[in-house]
Motif scaffolding. Structure first.
Motif, PDB file in Angstrom:
ATOM      1  N   GLU A 225     -11.134  -4.011  -0.386  1.00  0.00           N
ATOM      2  CA  GLU A 225     -10.892  -2.597  -0.114  1.00  0.00           C
ATOM      3  C   GLU A 225     -10.278  -2.413   1.263  1.00  0.00           C
ATOM      4  O   GLU A 225      -9.380  -1.559   1.451  1.00  0.00           O
ATOM      5  N   ARG A 226     -10.723  -3.221   2.241  1.00  0.00           N
ATOM      6  CA  ARG A 226     -10.146  -3.133   3.586  1.00  0.00           C
ATOM      7  C   ARG A 226      -8.677  -3.505   3.559  1.00  0.00           C
ATOM      8  O   ARG A 226      -7.832  -2.832   4.181  1.00  0.00           O
ATOM      9  N   GLU A 227      -8.330  -4.596   2.876  1.00  0.00           N
ATOM     10  CA  GLU A 227      -6.930  -5.013   2.776  1.00  0.00           C
ATOM     11  C   GLU A 227      -6.086  -3.945   2.102  1.00  0.00           C
ATOM     12  O   GLU A 227      -4.949  -3.687   2.486  1.00  0.00           O
ATOM     13  N   ARG A 228      -6.653  -3.305   1.113  1.00  0.00           N
ATOM     14  CA  ARG A 228      -5.904  -2.264   0.423  1.00  0.00           C
ATOM     15  C   ARG A 228      -5.622  -1.081   1.347  1.00  0.00           C
ATOM     16  O   ARG A 228      -4.513  -0.548   1.377  1.00  0.00           O
ATOM     17  N   LEU A 229      -6.643  -0.688   2.141  1.00  0.00           N
ATOM     18  CA  LEU A 229      -6.448   0.413   3.070  1.00  0.00           C
ATOM     19  C   LEU A 229      -5.433   0.063   4.153  1.00  0.00           C
ATOM     20  O   LEU A 229      -4.590   0.891   4.531  1.00  0.00           O
ATOM     21  N   LEU A 230      -5.503  -1.178   4.677  1.00  0.00           N
ATOM     22  CA  LEU A 230      -4.532  -1.594   5.690  1.00  0.00           C
ATOM     23  C   LEU A 230      -3.120  -1.614   5.123  1.00  0.00           C
ATOM     24  O   LEU A 230      -2.151  -1.218   5.791  1.00  0.00           O
ATOM     25  N   ARG A 231      -2.977  -2.107   3.904  1.00  0.00           N
ATOM     26  CA  ARG A 231      -1.664  -2.146   3.274  1.00  0.00           C
ATOM     27  C   ARG A 231      -1.119  -0.732   3.075  1.00  0.00           C
ATOM     28  O   ARG A 231       0.075  -0.485   3.318  1.00  0.00           O
ATOM     29  N   ALA A 232      -1.999   0.181   2.678  1.00  0.00           N
ATOM     30  CA  ALA A 232      -1.566   1.566   2.503  1.00  0.00           C
ATOM     31  C   ALA A 232      -1.148   2.173   3.838  1.00  0.00           C
ATOM     32  O   ALA A 232      -0.165   2.917   3.910  1.00  0.00           O
ATOM     33  N   ARG A 233      -1.875   1.820   4.908  1.00  0.00           N
ATOM     34  CA  ARG A 233      -1.499   2.331   6.227  1.00  0.00           C
ATOM     35  C   ARG A 233      -0.158   1.774   6.680  1.00  0.00           C
ATOM     36  O   ARG A 233       0.667   2.479   7.256  1.00  0.00           O
ATOM     37  N   LEU A 235       2.321   0.786   4.741  1.00  0.00           N
ATOM     38  CA  LEU A 235       3.370   1.424   3.959  1.00  0.00           C
ATOM     39  C   LEU A 235       3.651   2.828   4.465  1.00  0.00           C
ATOM     40  O   LEU A 235       4.817   3.256   4.527  1.00  0.00           O
ATOM     41  N   GLU A 236       2.585   3.568   4.848  1.00  0.00           N
ATOM     42  CA  GLU A 236       2.781   4.902   5.389  1.00  0.00           C
ATOM     43  C   GLU A 236       3.527   4.842   6.716  1.00  0.00           C
ATOM     44  O   GLU A 236       4.423   5.663   6.975  1.00  0.00           O
ATOM     45  N   HIS A 237       3.168   3.860   7.567  1.00  0.00           N
ATOM     46  CA  HIS A 237       3.874   3.701   8.839  1.00  0.00           C
ATOM     47  C   HIS A 237       5.334   3.325   8.623  1.00  0.00           C
ATOM     48  O   HIS A 237       6.239   3.823   9.319  1.00  0.00           O
ATOM     49  N   SER A 238       5.595   2.455   7.659  1.00  0.00           N
ATOM     50  CA  SER A 238       6.973   2.060   7.362  1.00  0.00           C
ATOM     51  C   SER A 238       7.770   3.242   6.842  1.00  0.00           C
ATOM     52  O   SER A 238       8.956   3.403   7.163  1.00  0.00           O
ATOM     53  N   ARG A 239       7.133   4.075   6.060  1.00  0.00           N
ATOM     54  CA  ARG A 239       7.848   5.234   5.531  1.00  0.00           C
ATOM     55  C   ARG A 239       8.220   6.218   6.631  1.00  0.00           C
ATOM     56  O   ARG A 239       9.286   6.829   6.605  1.00  0.00           O
ATOM     57  N   ARG A 240       7.342   6.354   7.630  1.00  0.00           N
ATOM     58  CA  ARG A 240       7.615   7.306   8.700  1.00  0.00           C
ATOM     59  C   ARG A 240       8.602   6.780   9.726  1.00  0.00           C
ATOM     60  O   ARG A 240       9.414   7.533  10.251  1.00  0.00           O
ATOM     61  N   THR A 241       8.531   5.491  10.060  1.00  0.00           N
ATOM     62  CA  THR A 241       9.349   4.931  11.144  1.00  0.00           C
ATOM     63  C   THR A 241      10.544   4.130  10.651  1.00  0.00           C
ATOM     64  O   THR A 241      11.425   3.808  11.443  1.00  0.00           O
ATOM     65  N   GLY A 242      10.572   3.767   9.394  1.00  0.00           N
ATOM     66  CA  GLY A 242      11.658   2.945   8.877  1.00  0.00           C
ATOM     67  C   GLY A 242      11.469   1.469   9.135  1.00  0.00           C
ATOM     68  O   GLY A 242      12.402   0.675   8.912  1.00  0.00           O
ATOM     69  N   ALA A 243      10.293   1.065   9.620  1.00  0.00           N
ATOM     70  CA  ALA A 243      10.041  -0.344   9.891  1.00  0.00           C
ATOM     71  C   ALA A 243       9.805  -1.104   8.586  1.00  0.00           C
ATOM     72  O   ALA A 243       9.226  -0.569   7.652  1.00  0.00           O
TER      73      ALA A 243
END
Length: 286
Positions: A225-233, A235-243
């Protein structure tokens, strides 16, 4: 097993408990239209003091209309009155009350299976109260002009449907549904525990080993569950910054971003890394 342990089991088996709870709510909502209501009607009357209110032939005149109203309220729905209603063919479900302890007003509430029966029962109660008041005074040979009498305030208006029976059935259905949900969740949990014990017994695991295995499995589930939450975070960061999301691309992206964000030094400032001034590296304007 205490309340919180039962609640954990219900939440853990949400795949089964949620549909059962939704089904219970649907049944509770759909029940009232399928149950016939009863109908309620009411009347009110006031005890009026006669014009000849000093006649000694009527000893009740000394009591006052408030006391007479209290007497009617106390005996208007007695067992004898209910039996009389049954013999008259009206509803035996009615109550007679004094409006308050200082009021000469008497009220009656009746319930019946149909609107017509509710109106008939209200009229019967009103007539019975009038006859009872007159009978009390006739028993002491009070003359008619010196007797209290009832004056109607409100007659039996249009009866109102009452869904008290439906409400009781609704609450009963909700209680049975929730109880069934808990029982099913506990049964599924018990079957799962029994299967796990049989599986562990087949592998030769002791009780302590099964407990440690359960702890390990729970920790592994938390890590997943921790890995899933980190992965979701990420992806959200990549979506906002383009990284980018993969590690090599992220490192290259950070280096390129850092090189574009290094501020230019003003002319005359010394480079801390090895001397020299900004003028030796700055480009000349055209």
């Amino acid at each position: 097993m205490d309340f919180w342990e039962v609640l954990k089991v219900v939440v853990r088996r949400w795949v089964v408990t949620v549909p059962l709870v939704l089904a219970t709510g649907a049944v509770a909502v759909l029940l009232p239209p399928t149950i016939d209501p009863s109908y309620s009607a009411s009347i009110s009357a006031v005890v009026i003091t006669p014009i000849d209110n000093q006649n000694p032939a009527n000893p009740f005149l000394a009591l006052g209309p408030v006391t007479m109203a209290a007497s009617l309220a106390g005996s208007g729905d007695s067992g004898a009155a209910v039996e009389s209603a049954v013999q008259a063919g009206v509803s035996p479900t009615f109550t007679v009350n004094q409006q308050n302890s200082r009021s000469p007003i008497v009220t009656a509430e009746v319930q019946a299976a149909t609107p017509e029966l509710a109106v008939a029962t209200a009229e019967f109660v009103r007539t019975a109260l009038t006859e009872q008041l007159q009978a009390q005074q006739d028993a002491v040979s009070a003359p008619p002009e010196a007797q209290y009498y009832l004056q109607d305030l409100t007659g039996p208006v249009a009866p109102v449907p009452v869904y008290e029976g439906a409400q009781r059935v609704r609450f009963l259905a909700i209680g049975i549904g929730l109880l069934l949900t808990v029982v099913v969740a506990m049964a599924i949990e018990g079957i799962a525990v029994l299967r796990a014990r049989r599986r562990d017994a087949a592998h030769g695991l002791s009780g302590d080993e099964r407990e440690r295995l359960a702890i390990i499995e729970e920790r592994e589930a938390l890590l997943v569950e921790r890995e899933r939450l980190l992965r979701a975070r990420e992806l959200e960061h990549s979506r906002r910054t383009g990284a980018p999301t993969d590690a090599p691309a992220q490192e290259q992206w950070r280096r390129g971003r850092f090189s574009t964000e290094v501020p230019q030094r003003r002319a005359g400032e010394t480079d801390e890394s090895g001397g020299g001034t900004a003028a030796s590296v700055a480009t000349k304007p055209r």
